[in-house]
Design a protein around this motif. Structure first.
Motif, PDB file in Angstrom:
ATOM      1  N   ARG A  49      14.320  31.076  29.266  1.00 21.74           N
ATOM      2  CA  ARG A  49      14.243  30.534  27.909  1.00 21.74           C
ATOM      3  C   ARG A  49      15.447  30.992  27.095  1.00 21.74           C
ATOM      4  O   ARG A  49      15.833  32.162  27.152  1.00 21.74           O
ATOM      5  N   PRO A  50      16.063  30.116  26.317  1.00 19.63           N
ATOM      6  CA  PRO A  50      17.269  30.501  25.582  1.00 19.63           C
ATOM      7  C   PRO A  50      17.029  31.577  24.540  1.00 19.63           C
ATOM      8  O   PRO A  50      17.964  32.307  24.193  1.00 19.63           O
ATOM      9  N   ASP A  51      15.786  31.717  24.048  1.00 19.80           N
ATOM     10  CA  ASP A  51      15.543  32.757  23.044  1.00 19.80           C
ATOM     11  C   ASP A  51      15.477  34.150  23.665  1.00 19.80           C
ATOM     12  O   ASP A  51      15.347  35.146  22.948  1.00 19.80           O
ATOM     13  N   ARG A  52      15.605  34.234  24.982  1.00 23.27           N
ATOM     14  CA  ARG A  52      15.649  35.516  25.682  1.00 23.27           C
ATOM     15  C   ARG A  52      17.051  35.826  26.194  1.00 23.27           C
ATOM     16  O   ARG A  52      17.225  36.699  27.045  1.00 23.27           O
ATOM     17  N   ASP A 104      10.307  43.405  24.511  1.00 19.31           N
ATOM     18  CA  ASP A 104      10.330  41.962  24.738  1.00 19.31           C
ATOM     19  C   ASP A 104      11.481  41.396  23.907  1.00 19.31           C
ATOM     20  O   ASP A 104      11.268  40.713  22.911  1.00 19.31           O
ATOM     21  N   PRO A 105      12.726  41.715  24.297  1.00 20.77           N
ATOM     22  CA  PRO A 105      13.875  41.388  23.446  1.00 20.77           C
ATOM     23  C   PRO A 105      14.160  39.901  23.364  1.00 20.77           C
ATOM     24  O   PRO A 105      14.015  39.172  24.339  1.00 20.77           O
ATOM     25  N   LYS A 106      14.585  39.494  22.189  1.00 20.94           N
ATOM     26  CA  LYS A 106      14.993  38.113  21.946  1.00 20.94           C
ATOM     27  C   LYS A 106      16.475  38.079  21.565  1.00 20.94           C
ATOM     28  O   LYS A 106      17.128  39.109  21.433  1.00 20.94           O
ATOM     29  N   MET A 119       8.152  37.535  33.016  1.00 20.26           N
ATOM     30  CA  MET A 119       7.252  37.464  34.157  1.00 20.26           C
ATOM     31  C   MET A 119       6.990  36.010  34.522  1.00 20.26           C
ATOM     32  O   MET A 119       6.909  35.156  33.643  1.00 20.26           O
ATOM     33  N   PRO A 120       6.791  35.699  35.816  1.00 22.22           N
ATOM     34  CA  PRO A 120       6.920  36.601  36.955  1.00 22.22           C
ATOM     35  C   PRO A 120       8.380  36.936  37.242  1.00 22.22           C
ATOM     36  O   PRO A 120       9.286  36.168  36.898  1.00 22.22           O
ATOM     37  N   GLY A 165      13.386  41.168  40.096  1.00 25.32           N
ATOM     38  CA  GLY A 165      14.471  40.914  39.151  1.00 25.32           C
ATOM     39  C   GLY A 165      13.945  40.591  37.778  1.00 25.32           C
ATOM     40  O   GLY A 165      13.220  39.608  37.593  1.00 25.32           O
ATOM     41  N   LEU A 166      14.308  41.427  36.801  1.00 25.01           N
ATOM     42  CA  LEU A 166      13.831  41.250  35.425  1.00 25.01           C
ATOM     43  C   LEU A 166      14.952  40.822  34.496  1.00 25.01           C
ATOM     44  O   LEU A 166      14.839  39.824  33.796  1.00 25.01           O
TER      45      LEU A 166
END
Length: 314
Positions: free
Chosen positions: A108-111, A263-265, A96-97, A69-70
């Motif tokens: 993380r909220p920035d993601r 690596d979207p934010k 990851m992982p 799951g990503l």
């Protein structure tokens, strides 16, 4: 299952989709600066299949059990010190992982970003990979109005968004897909929908978005003098050759080919939401599976010929 445990998808050896099972495990440990999410849906991504099959061992290692799951769509349970509120429906990428194929995830909220109004969780789960299409076409290739864009894998998880986005950016879009999916390529707005097995004479393109990873040299020859190729996948059967070819051609000033992994934010999810709210990008769900049939979801993507995203609803 107790109050401090949850359902999750896991595997304890590399292999085919059948190594995947729903199991019970502990709730995620929420570190400072993370948001706890009750997961409602997620999609299956190609890289997860390769990792589960053991084709990316240099990156994934040999410690088990492993989760999958990503991306993630879910309700905020504990926002911590973030800008989100309890109950917000958010989408994002877990990183990851891999671990988002579970009832709860700590991200993380920035993601993360807010899901636009009008989308349910399953629809939203078909779209986070669209951030890759935005980065590829806008930032990497600098696609301009009137340019010719070729999308390989035009009905895949990234490709189907790229077709829509390319049209919204004013490009002339050609989509390559399997014959049964050409109707969807046209519905997505492509100017041309072509069977990848019998492409004929394709002509030249200003931008090529490659989501397949094979035959890169042949497709690079289709670039116009100032053309740009952006690849988001590489040939897993010949990884050194594939990545070496891209590296050798990435330094060219013209007709270059470059690889990137997204690596979207939060700002990128906000932009994706604006495209969706404006009606330029719509979700395309191929099939929906429950977490208990995580193996079936992986098999569906492995069979190929998908029409959008394979989604897991929890």
């Amino acid at each position: 299952m107790t109050s401090d445990s949850m359902r999750l998808a896991s595997y304890d050896r590399y292999g085919p989709a059948d190594v995947l099972h729903e199991v019970t495990g502990p709730l995620p440990r929420v570190r400072p600066g993370e948001v706890l999410i009750r997961v409602r849906a997620l999609s299956v991504n190609g890289g997860e299949l390769a990792m589960r099959a053991g084709r990316l061992r240099p990156f994934s290692g040999n410690r088990f059990p492993k989760q999958v799951g990503l991306d993630v769509v879910g309700d905020v349970v504990d926002p911590g010190a973030s800008r989100f509120a309890v109950g917000d429906l958010v989408w994002g990428i877990g990183g990851m992982p891999l671990s988002t194929a579970a009832e709860y995830a700590a991200i993380r909220p920035d993601r993360l970003g807010l899901v636009p109004d009008g989308l349910d969780a399953v629809q939203a789960a078909a779209l986070p990979a669209g951030t890759t299409a935005i980065t590829a076409l806008r930032d990497k290739a600098a696609l301009a109005p009137g340019e010719r864009l070729l999308v390989r894998g035009a009905t895949g998880g990234v490709g189907y968004v790229a077709v829509q986005l390319g049209k919204a950016m004013g490009a002339h879009v050609t989509g390559l897909a399997s014959a049964p999916n050409l109707d969807l390529v046209r519905e997505l707005g492509a100017d041309e929908a072509i069977d990848y097995r019998h492409p004929g004479e394709l002509g030249q393109f200003d931008v090529i978005l490659d989501t397949v990873g094979t035959d890169l040299a042949a497709f690079r020859r289709l670039l116009a003098p100032d053309g740009r190729m952006v690849a988001i996948s590489f040939d897993l059967d010949h990884p050194v050759r594939s990545l070496g070819y891209i590296a050798a051609n990435s330094v060219r000033r013209t007709r270059w080919a470059r690889f990137f992994s997204g690596d979207p934010k939060t700002p990128l999810f906000a932009e994706l939401g604006r495209w969706v709210s404006a009606g330029a990008i719509r979700p395309q769900v191929d099939r929906v599976f429950p977490l208990s049939d995580i193996a079936g979801a992986h098999r569906a993507l492995e069979r190929g010929g998908v029409r959008g995203k394979v989604v897991i609803e929890i």
